[in-house]
Design a protein around this motif. Structure first.
Motif, PDB file in Angstrom:
ATOM      1  N   ARG B  41      21.084  50.123  34.685  1.00  0.00           N
ATOM      2  CA  ARG B  41      20.046  51.143  34.695  1.00  0.00           C
ATOM      3  C   ARG B  41      20.456  52.287  35.614  1.00  0.00           C
ATOM      4  N   CYS B  42      20.407  53.494  35.066  1.00  0.00           N
ATOM      5  CA  CYS B  42      20.743  54.694  35.827  1.00  0.00           C
ATOM      6  C   CYS B  42      19.677  54.919  36.910  1.00  0.00           C
ATOM      7  N   ALA B  43      20.112  55.144  38.158  1.00  0.00           N
ATOM      8  CA  ALA B  43      19.166  55.355  39.247  1.00  0.00           C
ATOM      9  C   ALA B  43      18.517  56.738  39.178  1.00  0.00           C
ATOM     10  N   HIS B  44      19.101  57.652  38.425  1.00  0.00           N
ATOM     11  CA  HIS B  44      18.571  59.015  38.354  1.00  0.00           C
ATOM     12  C   HIS B  44      17.492  59.137  37.293  1.00  0.00           C
ATOM     13  N   CYS B  45      17.816  58.736  36.038  1.00  0.00           N
ATOM     14  CA  CYS B  45      16.861  58.948  34.943  1.00  0.00           C
ATOM     15  C   CYS B  45      16.242  57.639  34.459  1.00  0.00           C
ATOM     16  N   LEU B  75      28.533  54.986  38.635  1.00  0.00           N
ATOM     17  CA  LEU B  75      29.415  54.033  39.301  1.00  0.00           C
ATOM     18  C   LEU B  75      30.776  54.676  39.532  1.00  0.00           C
ATOM     19  N   ARG B  76      31.335  54.422  40.722  1.00  0.00           N
ATOM     20  CA  ARG B  76      32.699  54.876  41.012  1.00  0.00           C
ATOM     21  C   ARG B  76      33.512  53.668  41.439  1.00  0.00           C
ATOM     22  N   ALA B  92      20.648  51.691  39.450  1.00  0.00           N
ATOM     23  CA  ALA B  92      19.459  50.981  39.919  1.00  0.00           C
ATOM     24  C   ALA B  92      19.732  49.477  39.900  1.00  0.00           C
ATOM     25  N   TRP B  93      20.291  49.014  38.771  1.00  0.00           N
ATOM     26  CA  TRP B  93      20.734  47.623  38.684  1.00  0.00           C
ATOM     27  C   TRP B  93      21.725  47.482  37.547  1.00  0.00           C
ATOM     28  N   MET B  94      22.450  46.372  37.585  1.00  0.00           N
ATOM     29  CA  MET B  94      23.375  46.070  36.496  1.00  0.00           C
ATOM     30  C   MET B  94      23.484  44.548  36.396  1.00  0.00           C
ATOM     31  N   VAL B  95      23.637  44.060  35.181  1.00  0.00           N
ATOM     32  CA  VAL B  95      23.712  42.612  34.967  1.00  0.00           C
ATOM     33  C   VAL B  95      25.184  42.199  34.926  1.00  0.00           C
ATOM     34  N   VAL B  96      25.536  41.213  35.766  1.00  0.00           N
ATOM     35  CA  VAL B  96      26.861  40.609  35.678  1.00  0.00           C
ATOM     36  C   VAL B  96      26.674  39.249  35.023  1.00  0.00           C
ATOM     37  N   ASP B  97      27.202  39.101  33.822  1.00  0.00           N
ATOM     38  CA  ASP B  97      26.978  37.863  33.069  1.00  0.00           C
ATOM     39  C   ASP B  97      27.603  36.650  33.760  1.00  0.00           C
ATOM     40  N   ARG B  98      26.911  35.538  33.687  1.00  0.00           N
ATOM     41  CA  ARG B  98      27.468  34.275  34.162  1.00  0.00           C
ATOM     42  C   ARG B  98      28.365  33.719  33.073  1.00  0.00           C
ATOM     43  N   ARG B  99      29.558  33.303  33.431  1.00  0.00           N
ATOM     44  CA  ARG B  99      30.465  32.748  32.411  1.00  0.00           C
ATOM     45  C   ARG B  99      30.851  31.334  32.783  1.00  0.00           C
TER      46      ARG B  99
END
Lengths: 246, 99
Positions: B41-45, B75-76, B92-99
């Protein structure tokens, strides 16, 4: 089995020309984890002084080929990596690669279709992996490839595409040649546009899954047109290459 | 939003970008997982988009990912011999999948 993010050494098993400016490289990768059609790999070149460059290349081969991966690379004269691959690399050379990478622009046979694949130039590479996978898996999903090339000599995989289309298993290819057409050309002769997409899409219907890969301008045109033609956004998968992999 | 998106499409720099899916290797190194089919999720919009559809600028020393809706930096990532630097201020957030 190597994890995707670890670099591993590939041995170049074969090199062959697809067109005057596009060449395919078959890489032996004993530790390859296996890929899905549409995924990439990263390739890293390191000079003696430690300078290194990485590029991401789509995988052209189907997942069914174990321990072997084929990439197809367009030569970009101003690039750092593709001229090296074209002019220097020969069978027996070793290259560093990591992968497979990507989970968004992929198609597995169980996903089904119908399928509309749209390619501009070397954007056909990940779509070729899907077509080879489709053939090897014995899938009979109704499938169309709309393939835009500049001229007849620049159609990548031309012979193989003709062979796949002649198999009578529900696959057809429509070419458009944007700059130069041979005498008697009966295919399209302009850039991909909404009218062309509507014609190619018509026999497949509104539930078609679409995958588009090519230059940014083509991808933008296609994605916007597909929305207007009623394809749900989650069935429009795109991959842009900027000024290409160089 | 549509105006900003139109401006972005016409931005000449857009031709210098690839999709987020083109930098999956760098993302996998930074996060230890396949990321291109994950959502962020973009923290700006506040638009939620699939990482593979974000715009990736790869001509600099690292990778910059921008939001496909508003074009702000999300992200940089810079890989160095010592490690991977991740600047996630635009996320704002991002999902890192569990593998």
């Amino acid at each position: 089995m190597a994890r995707p993010i670890e670099w591993q050494l590939a041995t170049v098993a074969a090199v062959h020309d697809e067109t005057p400016s596009v060449r395919s490289f078959t890489l032996d990768l004993p530790g390859w984890a296996g890929h899905r059609a549409g995924q990439h790999l990263d390739l890293r070149l390191t000079a003696e002084d430690g300078y290194s460059v990485e590029r991401s290349y789509s995988i052209a081969s189907e997942p069914e080929r174990a321990g072997v991966v084929e990439i197809t690379v367009e030569r970009i004269p101003s690039g750092e990596v593709s001229p090296f691959l074209h002019e220097v690399v020969i069978p027996g050379d070793r290259l560093e690669v990591r992968g497979p990478i990507g989970g968004y622009f992929v198609w597995d046979a169980p996903l089904g279709g119908p399928l509309l694949l749209i390619a501009g130039g070397s954007g056909v590479v990940p779509l070729m992996s899907m077509l080879r996978h489709r053939a090897r898996a014995g899938a009979r999903v109704p499938t169309r490839l709309l393939f835009s090339s500049r001229g007849p000599d620049e159609i990548i995989y031309r012979v193989e595409l003709d062979r796949l289309a002649a198999a009578g298993d529900g696959f057809a290819v429509a070419h458009t040649l944007t700059r130069q057409q041979p005498p008697g050309w009966t295919g399209y002769a302009r850039r991909v546009d909404e009218a062309m997409l509507a014609e190619v899409l018509e026999p497949l219907g509104p539930t078609t899954r679409t995958y588009t890969c090519g230059p940014t301008a083509l991808v933008e045109t296609v994605a916007n047109a597909l929305v207007r033609l009623g394809i749900p956004p989650d069935r429009i998968r795109t991959e842009r290459f900027g000024p290409t992999g160089t | 939003m549509d105006e900003r998106r139109a401006a972005m499409v016409e931005d000449p720099a857009v031709d210098l970008t690839v999709d987020g899916s083109g930098v999956g290797g760098v993302l996998a190194t930074a996060f230890g997982a396949e990321m291109t089919s994950s959502r962020g999720r973009c923290a700006h919009c506040h638009t939620v988009s699939i990482v593979g559809t974000m715009r990736a600028y790869v001509r600099g020393p690292g990778v910059v990912l921008r939001c496909p809706a508003c074009a702000e930096v999300v992200l940089r990532i810079v890989e160095t011999p010592r490690g991977v630097l991740v600047d996630a201020r635009g996320l704002a957030w991002m999902v890192v999948d569990r593998r």
